[in-house]
Design a protein around this motif. Structure first.
Motif, short mmCIF file in Angstrom:
data_model
loop_
_atom_site.label_atom_id
_atom_site.label_comp_id
_atom_site.label_asym_id
_atom_site.label_seq_id
_atom_site.Cartn_x
_atom_site.Cartn_y
_atom_site.Cartn_z
N MET A 97 0.84 -1.20 0.00
CA MET A 97 0.00 0.00 0.00
C MET A 97 0.87 1.25 0.00
O MET A 97 1.89 1.32 0.69
CB MET A 97 -0.91 0.02 1.23
N GLN A 120 2.00 4.15 3.68
CA GLN A 120 1.59 3.61 4.97
C GLN A 120 2.18 4.39 6.14
O GLN A 120 1.50 4.64 7.13
CB GLN A 120 1.97 2.12 5.08
N TYR A 160 0.39 7.74 6.50
CA TYR A 160 -1.00 7.56 6.92
C TYR A 160 -1.12 7.23 8.40
O TYR A 160 -2.08 7.62 9.06
CB TYR A 160 -1.63 6.44 6.08
N GLN A 161 -0.14 6.52 8.95
CA GLN A 161 -0.24 6.05 10.32
C GLN A 161 0.30 7.04 11.35
O GLN A 161 0.23 6.79 12.55
CB GLN A 161 0.51 4.72 10.47
N ALA A 168 -10.06 -0.11 5.69
CA ALA A 168 -9.48 1.23 5.64
C ALA A 168 -10.50 2.25 6.13
O ALA A 168 -10.76 3.26 5.47
CB ALA A 168 -9.00 1.56 4.23
N GLY A 182 -10.39 4.35 8.48
CA GLY A 182 -9.88 5.64 8.92
C GLY A 182 -10.47 6.07 10.25
O GLY A 182 -10.47 5.31 11.23
N ASP A 240 -8.69 -0.98 10.10
CA ASP A 240 -7.71 -0.05 9.56
C ASP A 240 -6.32 -0.44 10.05
O ASP A 240 -6.18 -1.03 11.13
CB ASP A 240 -8.03 1.39 9.98
N SER A 274 -4.01 1.78 10.77
CA SER A 274 -3.50 2.87 11.60
C SER A 274 -4.18 2.89 12.97
O SER A 274 -5.38 3.14 13.07
CB SER A 274 -3.72 4.22 10.91
N ALA A 278 -5.74 -5.11 5.40
CA ALA A 278 -6.78 -5.38 4.40
C ALA A 278 -6.39 -6.49 3.44
O ALA A 278 -7.25 -7.09 2.80
CB ALA A 278 -7.09 -4.10 3.61
N ALA A 322 -15.23 -0.29 0.87
CA ALA A 322 -13.87 0.24 0.82
C ALA A 322 -13.90 1.59 0.11
O ALA A 322 -13.92 1.66 -1.12
CB ALA A 322 -12.94 -0.72 0.09
N PHE A 359 -9.80 3.89 -0.76
CA PHE A 359 -8.85 2.80 -0.54
C PHE A 359 -8.12 2.39 -1.81
O PHE A 359 -6.89 2.29 -1.82
CB PHE A 359 -9.59 1.60 0.04
#
Length: 235
Positions: free
Chosen positions: A1, A4, A7-8, A52, A54, A73, A75, A102, A117, A120
């Motif tokens: 992905m 990552q 995003y985290q 995902a 969120g 998710d 994160s 995922a 999704a 995503f």
């Protein structure tokens, strides 16, 4: 992905909703939720997985309308923001937030009525593999969106922190065929890119949205829409 690590990050999760769904971004949030509800209705008593998820925009909405929802998710920071939204909430259905991948969903086959999704597939490095995994745990329906290759999004895609994978209609149709999914409906929207809407106040975004909606909905203009909302069923 893609993206990552970005995003985290804690600071990304804390600012995620405000940066994307305040000001004119409220119109995006409203339209995306409308697309999900239209695809799934009736929502009550359905078993739904959102991958995902969120900060839980869709998971909370669906649980509040009586669905039994799991939001997954990668994160932990995003999930924490989602849990804060539900503190003290009296939801009609049930809601569980779960950290997971995922690509390796921790559920048995045919476990959910619907898998959702949103936001995503533009990050997916192997969309077919993810779609197969979603199909494995769904017994009825998969709902997702894609950003379109022949749209205004391609102009500023290079400037986004994570970039985007952009899809043509034929590419998505091929993915559905490979994963044994049947297309029920697809809706195209937003000739103007998301970035424009969320960068201006809602009062300015509303007239643009009115023009955007008036121009959309036709075969020629839909070809240049930024996003497509896909409603599919298992064969």
């Amino acid at each position: 992905m893609k993206g990552q690590e970005w995003y985290q990050a804690d600071e990304v999760a804390q600012e995620y909703d405000d940066k994307r769904f305040s000001q004119g971004g409220q119109l995006i949030d409203r339209r995306e939720k409308e697309a999900v509800l239209e695809a799934i209705m009736p929502v009550e008593d359905r078993s739904i997985l959102e991958i995902a998820c969120g900060t839980g925009r869709f998971t909370v909405m669906l649980a509040d309308r009586g669905a039994d929802v799991v939001g997954l998710d990668i994160s932990a920071a995003m999930l924490q923001q989602g849990r804060r939204k539900t503190q003290g909430a009296n939801l009609e259905g049930t809601l569980e937030f779960l950290r997971g991948d995922a690509g390796r969903l921790p559920f048995p086959d045919d476990h959910f009525d619907t898998v959702v999704a949103m936001r995503f597939f533009h990050l997916a490095d192997d969309p077919e593999a993810f779609l197969r995994e979603m199909r494995r745990v769904s017994r009825e329906q998969i709902v997702f969106d894609t950003f379109n290759r022949f749209s205004a999004r391609s102009v500023y895609n290079w400037a986004l922190p994570m970039g985007s994978r952009l899809y043509s209609k034929s590419e998505v149709s091929e993915l559905l065929a490979k994963t044994n999914l049947t297309l029920v409906d697809v809706e195209d929207d937003f000739l103007a890119p998301y970035g424009l809407y969320r960068s201006i106040p809602n009062g300015l975004a509303e007239p643009i949205r009115t023009i955007d909606t008036a121009l959309g909905g036709h075969p020629v203009t839909d070809h240049f829409a930024s996003v497509s909302y896909w409603n599919t069923r298992l064969r």
